[in-house]
Design an enzyme around this catalytic site. Structure first.
Site, PDB file in Angstrom:
ATOM      1  N   LYS B  26       0.806  -1.160  -0.171  1.00  0.00           N
ATOM      2  CA  LYS B  26       0.088   0.058   0.016  1.00  0.00           C
ATOM      3  C   LYS B  26       0.868   1.177  -0.203  1.00  0.00           C
ATOM      4  CE  LYS B  26      -4.036   1.481   2.291  1.00  0.00           C
ATOM      5  NZ  LYS B  26      -5.101   0.872   1.229  1.00  0.00           N
ATOM      6  N   ARG B  96      -3.595   2.640   8.651  1.00  0.00           N
ATOM      7  CA  ARG B  96      -3.532   1.196   7.805  1.00  0.00           C
ATOM      8  C   ARG B  96      -2.525   0.457   7.788  1.00  0.00           C
ATOM      9  NH1 ARG B  96      -7.100   4.819   4.433  1.00  0.00           N
ATOM     10  NH2 ARG B  96      -9.227   3.884   4.167  1.00  0.00           N
ATOM     11  N   GLY B 105      -7.802  -8.118   5.293  1.00  0.00           N
ATOM     12  CA  GLY B 105      -8.569  -8.205   6.244  1.00  0.00           C
ATOM     13  C   GLY B 105      -7.922  -8.816   7.592  1.00  0.00           C
ATOM     14  N   MET B 107      -5.099  -7.738   9.236  1.00  0.00           N
ATOM     15  CA  MET B 107      -4.443  -6.864  10.370  1.00  0.00           C
ATOM     16  C   MET B 107      -5.558  -5.749  10.385  1.00  0.00           C
ATOM     17  SD  MET B 107      -0.451  -6.875   9.584  1.00  0.00           S
ATOM     18  CE  MET B 107      -0.653  -6.786   7.737  1.00  0.00           C
ATOM     19  N   ARG B 351      -5.227  -0.244  -8.715  1.00  0.00           N
ATOM     20  CA  ARG B 351      -4.677  -1.460  -8.377  1.00  0.00           C
ATOM     21  C   ARG B 351      -4.977  -2.282  -9.935  1.00  0.00           C
ATOM     22  NH1 ARG B 351      -8.663  -3.849  -3.755  1.00  0.00           N
ATOM     23  NH2 ARG B 351     -10.582  -3.012  -4.562  1.00  0.00           N
ATOM     24  N   HIS B 467     -14.641 -42.151 -11.957  1.00  0.00           N
ATOM     25  CA  HIS B 467     -15.137 -42.461 -13.324  1.00  0.00           C
ATOM     26  C   HIS B 467     -15.782 -41.128 -13.966  1.00  0.00           C
ATOM     27  CE1 HIS B 467     -17.704 -44.457 -16.083  1.00  0.00           C
ATOM     28  NE2 HIS B 467     -16.625 -44.980 -16.408  1.00  0.00           N
ATOM     29  N   SER B 776       5.185 -42.690 -19.792  1.00  0.00           N
ATOM     30  CA  SER B 776       4.098 -41.915 -19.665  1.00  0.00           C
ATOM     31  C   SER B 776       3.648 -41.672 -17.860  1.00  0.00           C
ATOM     32  CB  SER B 776       2.839 -41.901 -20.342  1.00  0.00           C
ATOM     33  OG  SER B 776       1.906 -41.116 -20.105  1.00  0.00           O
ATOM     34  N   CYS B 843      -0.003 -38.404 -18.257  1.00  0.00           N
ATOM     35  CA  CYS B 843      -1.243 -38.513 -18.970  1.00  0.00           C
ATOM     36  C   CYS B 843      -2.314 -38.687 -17.982  1.00  0.00           C
ATOM     37  CB  CYS B 843      -1.271 -39.741 -19.820  1.00  0.00           C
ATOM     38  SG  CYS B 843      -0.864 -41.190 -19.021  1.00  0.00           S
ATOM     39  N   TYR B 863       6.123 -33.845 -22.728  1.00  0.00           N
ATOM     40  CA  TYR B 863       4.944 -33.407 -22.942  1.00  0.00           C
ATOM     41  C   TYR B 863       3.820 -33.711 -21.845  1.00  0.00           C
ATOM     42  CZ  TYR B 863       3.476 -38.177 -23.948  1.00  0.00           C
ATOM     43  OH  TYR B 863       3.382 -39.616 -23.729  1.00  0.00           O
TER      44      TYR B 863
END
Lengths: 887, 887
Positions: B26, B96, B105, B107, B351, B467, B776, B843, B863
């Site tokens: 900040k 702040r 939230g 502190m 921001r 599944h 794989s 995979c 890959y």
């Protein structure tokens, strides 16, 4: 120039026992015996270097070899007093392989070398036995034709069958000398026909043919495969032993026999053996004639058979002198073979005698007392696995029985009983005084009562660590598991195995150490744990570094294990406690609870019962550590499987049947082994963990107040992540603090974890950082997850895996050192790196398997834990681990 | 001497954005804005060093601090034109917290510091609004009393309630200035009563109280826990920002608003925001007054609301100039907050603006075109996971609906339909033209047809890789899995969830990306894959090193995946092929075969069907590699589960029902996941492997003859030991040789294995020696076995594990890099050590998860392979992996 040929015979040999690598086991041993002054038929050993040279040089021999053999052969002839190829008094030779280590039956042998039409006449002259000579001749042609010239043995058999049919006789022994002479000629024709080459009559040609065949057999398929499987390097090669033949069937001044220098059954110091007058070695084995005892001491009461001691007193005295010399030289009980040829005693072989466990123990202890061996050697003389024989009944070896099926040797022992097909029946029949065998496809925890009531357990499915196997081993009860040949029909209460149909009430017998199933009752025998056993075990204890604990769930088991020498409990499975009559309903109520409050109220009922259990165990193990594993199995295991049971439960605990069923259904899992169990239960129901921790610490306080030393170790199961561990650890510690404040007693306790998942092994460092004070490797589950094998289902394919040599052994029996073992090693290293005092044990079934115990010693565990009946095995194995490593 | 205080305001700040570690996020950003010439209320930042000093020195401040703050505060007063504690024109301050990274939230904050009975009069003078002033005053006492002095907020609420009851009003806003004045006095009394200390009136005392509270809040429990969970080191500390308050509710020359520099929904280059005249910031958010559009372009058609552009043209022009400067400076779309106080524009915050996927893509591409950012930055501007929004329908964000249950976000998308409870019903209803949602406890492979027919799938059990989840993702179909709140009653065809009862035929809506279930139909929206998307993906492709393949079992899936940019198939699951109508009976006949001959005859029927499947896939993937996994699931999965089905099968294949049932029973397993499956099937039934290898190579020959390039890779599943691998490898190679000789075609093919068991990862070196040409990683099964979690059962406890932070995330969604990841690393290292060209991919479902993709890149895989609809996500993630590593 390399020396390729080593002679032996006539009190002098060029080799000795220590030259095994060069001369092979057989050759070096023949040399050793010769040098001991033992009469050995003379001969010569072609070294393993010859084999290697032959293999590396396109099947050529070193140039000087033939001359060297010829020269040495002349020495053999001189020593034996006959001549190779001689018409009158021919020397016959054998050629045998002999590698550095024994490869039984893998390589070739040729006997009776030197026979042809002429020398056979000489043999007849020497023996006066034409039939014997032609029998030797036709056997030689057959063997040589097969081994050296490649004519299949069946072809010779066909010829033999033809002549037997013509003569209308059934046995080879019914053929006459004339028949055999004719057969010899036909065999020679057969060889010419099949190979296009004349059968060699020239003895020297025969000899070199045989030598080449023996060296060549180093590289035949079966030998190569055998080496691969047994990890024998190809470059070792084999030696070839050329040795004079001697015959025990040259008349009544000849004979042959085998003997043991001590009793192989009992270990008693007694020369023990059998012999036959005027016979060949194979006659003793073949059982056509009943062998005679070797001495008067060995005669059966009232037997009229004459012993060698009586029939051949001189040779017997020579033999006694020799056996004593051999036993003293080898410092072990020997199994010897001898032949007397025309009054002259020849020793053919001496080797370490196989023996029963009882004999092994007695021999070891007595030989130490005789000053023959030292203590270390005595301890190493008994194979740990052998001890099983001493701890359980066995089928009487004299019983002539044939098994009807074979399963896995899940838990040793032997028992007969009437077949029942349910745990409930087992309990009822047993209550009515009957001996029963419980037969199931598989068992589940609710069958515990029936398993306990049964003499033995037989299952069709499941492996060495299936429920039935683990529980039976814990109970020290005989179990044959995974006997796939059984087709069980529960509805009809019968089972079919092969052509046998067995009904409820029929008697069968099981032998757990072999996995065999027999029809009807079979007598069993039990060995005793005598003084020698205790002595040997105390020696073992003095050597071993590994602690030995037991897996026990009851005061009774604990007592048994302690008597067997257990130094603590490595695994107390609290879930087994919940299956007993007085607590199962509360356990079930706890499981069926609709919320935490209901669960806590059921747990309150279980608390005093658990506490009582622990008090009993702590007292039984006074002064020794007791590792208690918190609740591990999925809750579904406690839910009744049968409708009637469900209804009873509904009445008992006052929950509507439909609600019970729905809850039971919701607890079912597709893969319960990987389901909601272990510390996962503690994470979702911390109140269960709290009850158990409270019961343990309350019991410990109570026992300590009674003045008994108590060392509880609380073990959190199935941790995969350090956060699970710390979650449980903190709750245990909080509960313990609370209890100790309430009771105003301070007890020492530890908190630790099972390492039984691959992730836990890899994260062992973090788990140690998380505060675990000890690790216990649960190698059953670790094997399941490392391989992805369900121990309950792998019975379908694991036997095939072992048969096809895909796996060297069942990894649930012998720890897979390469894979699972690496996880153990990683776990130990990473755990100890964080906390070098971390106490580490193993509590899987492997804790009682000798090769696995050796491994545990090597990787530096503090202790192994196994079922009570394997404690002595583990103690001995732990000693071997030290002694063998030292060598 | 260290500098502890950094001033900002009036075009000049001592800090800058790069000093985030010292000034916090900040503070450094306020400094940066100031230096950009943006009007920011003046203030000063007490550095994180102060916090650290305070913590390490028993809550003392550095000696020079107070003087430095006082000095700098005078500068702030000068810049703002008012004075802290002044009677006439008081400066009010906020304090702040602001750490290096945002800890939302966690502190403390105190506003309106400087108010007391006297300065409140000054505020009334300045604003002419007594009610506003007393409202600010009582809020300050409440906040300060709570945060600094520790009086619980409820106590203040009770006072407030009392006065509301007395005044008979419901809302705070209904209280008058007089009420609030009274309340302020009562609040001060409350604080004295509760703490025994008088509420501080002295502004400087108030300020230091607030500063101390803010620094102290670095160490309150929730902050410490948050840091532990988010791995933020304790020693970072927080800064404290003391800043002048400004008010947008000081009359009609005041106002407040929020705005985005581009459209956060579409990415259009359009200044977009809302504001309120004469209001405080919280009023815009609170929704008590309807905010007005910020400019004319943003006005709804026909709306009478005036925009800021019209009401405050000067300030609007200033704002436009500022937003342009900010966007240009930060080179990204900004979300800004501003207040106009008495005609003077103040910027309170800027921001990076949150945006939809569509907006993110458009902003990234257009900003590159505008020269604002380079290509790498553009690619990094879109989060891979966001793309899911573009590939699937979503619930219309404008729909005002509340979900009735939440399950796991198993497969993205959204769909409405009528509930059915069986796969068969799904197929029948769909055939009748209805849209249905299939609801099951779990699905099994025989439900495939019904799943395909349904719009979406909802299951009560099972996790992210159950599944249902895996199949649905493969189909690109919405699925919510493991929705534990559902109580399904198949018999009654209804389900209960909370207080809702849903019957067959009732309409529900699912949103797969959130796991939400809605009652009734809910409108959905679908984004389009536009040109910007394609452009961005092509940039991503230009950066990434990892290949991206797909898991696809049909030519249709292959086509979809190829369109999404898949560069091959990484996993073709042959078993899914066997569930279709025309082949299931043959598959079942094969399984039910009583011997090898019968099995071979059924396999012969399956061969041409499989070959046809492969031909289709090879053609769809022409020129790209296709990895085909040999049969993997336990055979029991193919056996009918219902009695009627069993009977039909018995008729179809002519095997008696009783035999079928017995065989089905014998195939059942306790833990099928760890059972007779994968290469274990190939070991016991090599004829199945031979049929599949033949079908693959025959298909390859056929396709090659048609002139299409074909690159089959045959993958052996579930290997745990090299011997299993070589057993299968040899049979595949033999079959391939035979087929190529028959067909007289030579095709290139590879043989390799899944690494999906811990033992296989450890033994990867030996498996590579055994001839595997590729690996794989099957990270689904590897996760199951490493953790010992059944993906079908873990749904019961995994959500709780994640909630309780025992696991950082569901390891079936995000690869567990620490545990499972180590196994992957070990596998890669040991495999490549033997064969450095070894091709290695993944995979498991993780292949489509961005953080898992980053991991795969880091450990050097070739890959990743994922379901078709995640291919773009994987492509983008693979690019991020390169770019983020480079940074």
């Amino acid at each position: 120039m390399a020396k390729y040929v080593y002679a032996f015979g006539g009190n002098k040999a060029e080799g000795k026992a220590a030259m095994k690598n060069l001369l092979g086991g057989k050759g070096s041993n023949l040399a050793e015996m010769t040098n001991l002054g033992v009469p050995v038929p003379a001969g010569l050993t072609l070294t393993t270097d010859v084999c290697i040279y032959y293999t590396n040089n396109k099947k050529k021999y070193p140039s000087q070899l033939k001359a060297e053999v010829a020269r040495q052969l002349a020495v053999v002839e001189k020593k034996m007093g006959n001549k190779f190829g001689d018409k009158q008094n021919p020397l016959l030779l054998s050629v045998r392989s002999g590698a550095r280590v024994s490869m039984p039956g893998m390589m070739d042998t040729v006997l009776n070398i030197g026979l042809n039409d002429t020398t056979t006449q000489g043999l007849i002259k020497q023996t006066g036995n034409e039939r014997f000579a032609y029998d030797a001749y036709r056997r030689f042609i057959n063997m040589y034709g097969d081994v050296v010239m490649g004519v299949p043995h069946e072809k010779f058999e066909q010829q033999m069958d033809k002549i037997k049919t013509a003569r209308r006789v059934k046995l080879d022994t019914d053929l006459s000398a004339v028949d055999l002479k004719k057969l010899s000629a036909e065999y020679k024709n057969l060889v010419s026909r099949e190979t296009g080459v004349k059968f060699p009559d020239e003895p020297m040609a025969q000899l070199w043919g045989a030598i080449t065949a023996v060296f060549g057999s180093w590289d035949i398929d079966r030998a190569v495969t055998y080496r691969k499987l047994n990890k024998i390097p190809d470059h070792w090669g084999t030696a070839a032993n050329v040795q004079a033949m001697v015959f025990g069937n040259m008349g009544n001044d000849s004979g042959t026999g085998v003997a043991f220098t001590r009793d192989p059954s009992t270990g008693e110091k007694l020369f023990y053996g059998e012999y036959l007058l005027n016979a060949q070695g194979e006659d003793v084995v073949a059982g056509i004639r009943t062998p005679q005892p070797i001495n008067k001491a060995g005669k059966q009461k009232g037997s009229k058979a004459k012993s060698m001691e009586e029939e051949m007193p001189t040779n017997y005295r020579q033999l006694v002198a020799i056996y004593k010399r051999l036993e003293k030289h080898y410092r072990d009980m020997q199994d010897i073979e001898f032949t007397v040829e025309k009054g002259k005693l020849w020793m053919l072989q001496t080797r370490t005698g196989k023996r029963t466990a009882a004999s092994a123990v007695r021999c070891a202890v007595e030989m130490f007392r005789e000053g023959l061996i030292d203590k270390k050697t005595a301890v190493l003389r008994v194979e740990p696995d052998q001890l099983d024989q001493l701890l359980h009944p066995m089928i009487d070896p004299k019983a002539k029985v044939k098994d009807i099926a074979k399963g896995l040797p899940a838990s040793p022992g032997a028992a007969s009983g009437q077949v029942v097909f349910s745990a409930q029946d087992a309990e009822e029949w047993a209550a009515a005084g009957k001996k029963v065998i419980l037969v199931r496809n598989e068992t589940s925890p609710e069958d515990i009562g029936g398993m306990n009531a049964a003499q033995a357990i037989l299952t069709a499915k499941g492996g060495m660590t299936s429920h039935a196997a683990v529980v039976a081993r814990g109970m020290g009860k005989c179990c044959v598991a995974g006997c796939g040949a059984l087709a069980i029909n529960y509805a009809k209460k019968q089972l079919v195995v092969g052509s046998n149909m067995i009904k409820e009430g029929d008697v069968i017998t099981l032998e757990g150490s072999s996995g065999k199933v027999f029809l009807g009752p079979v007598p069993t025998v039990t060995a005793k744990l005598d003084k020698n056993f205790k002595t040997l075990m105390s020696w073992a204890d003095s050597f071993r570094k590994l602690g030995v604990r037991t897996n026990a769930d009851t005061p009774g088991d604990s007592k048994v294990a302690r008597d067997f020498g257990a130094e603590g409990i490595g695994l107390c499975r609290t879930e087994h406690m919940f299956f007993e009559e007085d607590r199962l309903p509360w356990m079930r109520k706890m499981i069926m609870a609709k919320d935490e409050a209901e669960r806590r109220s059921a747990l309150k009922k279980l608390l005093p019962i658990q506490r009582r259990d622990f008090v009993g165990i702590f007292k039984a193990m006074a002064g020794l550590p007791v590792t208690i594993r918190l609740l591990d199995p999925p809750l579904h295991e406690f839910v009744p499987h049968e409708d009637a049971e469900m209804k009873r439960l509904s009445r008992e605990i006052g929950i509507p049947l439909a609600t019970l069923k729905a809850k039971g259904e919701s607890l079912k899992e597709l893969n319960p082994m990987l389901g909601h169990r272990g510390c996962r239960l503690s994470v979702t129901y911390p109140e269960i963990l709290e009850m158990q921790a409270r019961a343990i610490i309350e019991a410990a306080c109570e026992v300590k107040k009674a003045g008994i030393r108590v060392l509880p170790e609380i073990m959190i199961p199935l941790v995969s992540h350090v956060n699970e561990y710390t979650y449980c650890h903190e709750r245990v510690v909080q509960t313990a603090k609370k209890v100790m404040a309430e009771r105003k007693v301070k007890v020492q306790y530890m908190v630790g974890t099972m390492i039984e998942l691959p992730r836990a092994a890899l994260q062992a460092g973090r788990i140690a950082e998380g505060g675990a004070e000890f690790f216990s490797f649960g190698t059953n589950d670790l094997t399941q997850t490392a391989f992805g094998f369900s121990r309950d289902d792998a019975g379908v394919f694991l036997p095939e895996y072992v048969d096809r040599k895909i796996l060297p052994s069942d990894p649930f029996q012998q720890l897979d050192q390469e894979g699972v073992g690496e996880l153990v090693k990683i776990g130990v290293e990473r755990g100890r790196k964080v906390n070098k005092k971390l106490k580490i044990g193993i509590c899987g079934e492997h804790g009682g398997d000798p090769t696995s115990v050796y491994f545990c010693h090597r990787v530096g565990l503090n202790y192994v834990s196994c079922s009570p009946y394997r404690v002595p095995i583990a103690r001995l194995a732990a000693a071997h681990a030290v002694l063998v490593n030292k060598k």
